[in-house]
Design an enzyme around this catalytic site. Structure first.
Site, mmCIF file in Angstrom:
data_model
loop_
_atom_site.group_PDB
_atom_site.id
_atom_site.type_symbol
_atom_site.label_atom_id
_atom_site.label_comp_id
_atom_site.label_asym_id
_atom_site.label_seq_id
_atom_site.Cartn_x
_atom_site.Cartn_y
_atom_site.Cartn_z
ATOM 1 C CE LYS A 177 20.639 -29.719 11.360
ATOM 2 N NZ LYS A 177 21.403 -29.671 10.084
ATOM 3 C CG ASP A 213 15.064 -12.719 14.467
ATOM 4 O OD1 ASP A 213 13.835 -12.618 14.326
ATOM 5 O OD2 ASP A 213 15.641 -12.466 15.533
#
Ligand code: GGG
Length: 361
Positions: A193, A254
């Site tokens: 980011k 995940d």
């Protein structure tokens, strides 16, 4: 026949059950005469706190350094919720990763053909899915200092976690990702980011430089981590190798797990650098945690643990054919209808951990 020294750390919760399932497969491998394994078992996580008062004893760490490879189940659980943060079960696993410098965490997310219906997404979006997530494992916000909770003058509190990355740390994980891509489709997506984080700015800059200087033949895409999360559920097959930092790697893998049908399907390899004699330290573990809600009930899916053994054969011992055979055995067992509860559809009678391990074996 080659013989390998394995350190087995079953850990907590479902860890001992999935590790037991993997041992059934190890016994079968032994019977084939392919390789012999000398297995030493020790404690990590909550069970080590119970035995030694610490989640990783120095003696266990010394054994880990001496082993050809480490196989770990899972750590953590509510039993140790009140233990001091520095001494919590997860601290044992983090110390192992840091002390052995296991900086490269490979998390393959593969949708096995028989499980396309078990995926969180529609069949056409996941059929043939094969993503390799490369998570940086020894840096970032997991280890950065300061890391603390302080009390302010008004009695309220202030919590700080620090994200730190150096050029060298980003360079070495970028090399791992590009090298892997060279053996696969030749595409790397790098997620950070840089729009809000300085570490993201450096991450993007260093990955771009490593790419330009060494891997011009590989296709590189930079992607913001939040967009990456969205793209994983929108059009996951656009990704091949996905390299990212410690925290984003944990979260994105995940998400990727649910595309394969269950968190119980994702194996992982945590690798160190190759030393002068061509060897490297390595730890193999399922991506899932200790799942205390189903512990001790023979319900856990052992495939992520068995897949981690396959990665061990491939990356630590160069037994690529045996690893392929083991991956094939998982494919066949699933194609034959073997299902634990996490991947069984509605109205299907699931099998237990031991039965699934036997089906693969
Ligand atoms: N088998 C993986 C496991 O037990 N994970 C629990 C844990 O300590 N996770 C920390 C992390 O990897 O982020």
């Amino acid at each position: 026949m080659a013989s390998y020294k394995l350190l087995l750390l079953p850990g907590d919760g479902i860890g001992p059950e999935v590790a037991g399932g993997m041992q059934v497969v190890l016994d079968t491998l032994k019977e084939t005469g392919l390789a012999a394994f000398e297995i030493e078992t020790d404690l990590v996580g909550g069970c080590a706190i119970d035995a030694h008062g610490r989640p990783l004893a120095d003696e266990t760490l010394a054994r880990a350094k001496d082993a050809d490879a480490i196989l770990l189940g899972a750590v953590g659980g509510p039993k140790w919720a009140s233990v001091a943060y520095e001494n919590r079960p997860e601290a044992g696993l983090l110390r192992l990763r840091k002390e052995l410098d296991l900086f490269a965490n490979l998390r393959p997310a593969i949708c096995y053909p028989a499980l396309a219906e078990a995926s969180a997404l529609k069949r056409e979006l996941v059929e043939g899915l094969d993503i390799m997530i490369v998570r940086e494992l020894t840096g970032g916000v997991y280890f950065g200092e300061p890391k603390e909770i302080t009390t302010l003058e008004d009695g309220s509190k202030r919590a700080v976690d620090t994200q730190v990355y150096t050029t060298a740390e980003i360079e070495r994980i970028a090399h791992v990702a590009f090298d892997l891509a060279g053996k696969r489709s030749g595409r790397v997506a790098s997620a950070e980011k840089h729009n809000v984080m300085k570490s993201g700015v450096l991450w993007k800059e260093v990955v771009t430089k490593v790419h330009a200087e060494h891997y011009a033949q590989i296709e590189l895409e930079h992607i913001l981590a939040d967009n990456c999360a969205m793209q994983l559920v929108r059009r996951p097959k656009q990704f091949d190798v996905l390299v990212t930092d410690n925290l984003f790697g944990d979260v994105l893998s995940d998400i990727a797990a649910m595309l394969t049908g269950s968190l119980g399907m994702l194996p992982s390899a945590s690798l160190g650098a190759v030393d002068a004699s061509g060897l490297r330290r390595a730890l193999y573990e399922p991506v899932h945690g200790s799942a205390p809600d189903i512990a001790g009930q023979d319900k856990a899916n052992p495939i992520a643990m068995i897949g981690s053994l396959a990665m061990c054969l491939r990356y630590s011992f160069g037994l690529g054919d045996a690893a392929d055979a083991l991956d094939g055995a998982i494919t066949d067992a699933l194609a034959g209808g073997a299902r634990t509860a996490d991947i069984a559809g509605e109205g299907t009678n699931p099998m237990g951990t031991r039965a699934m391990a036997s089906a693969v074996a």
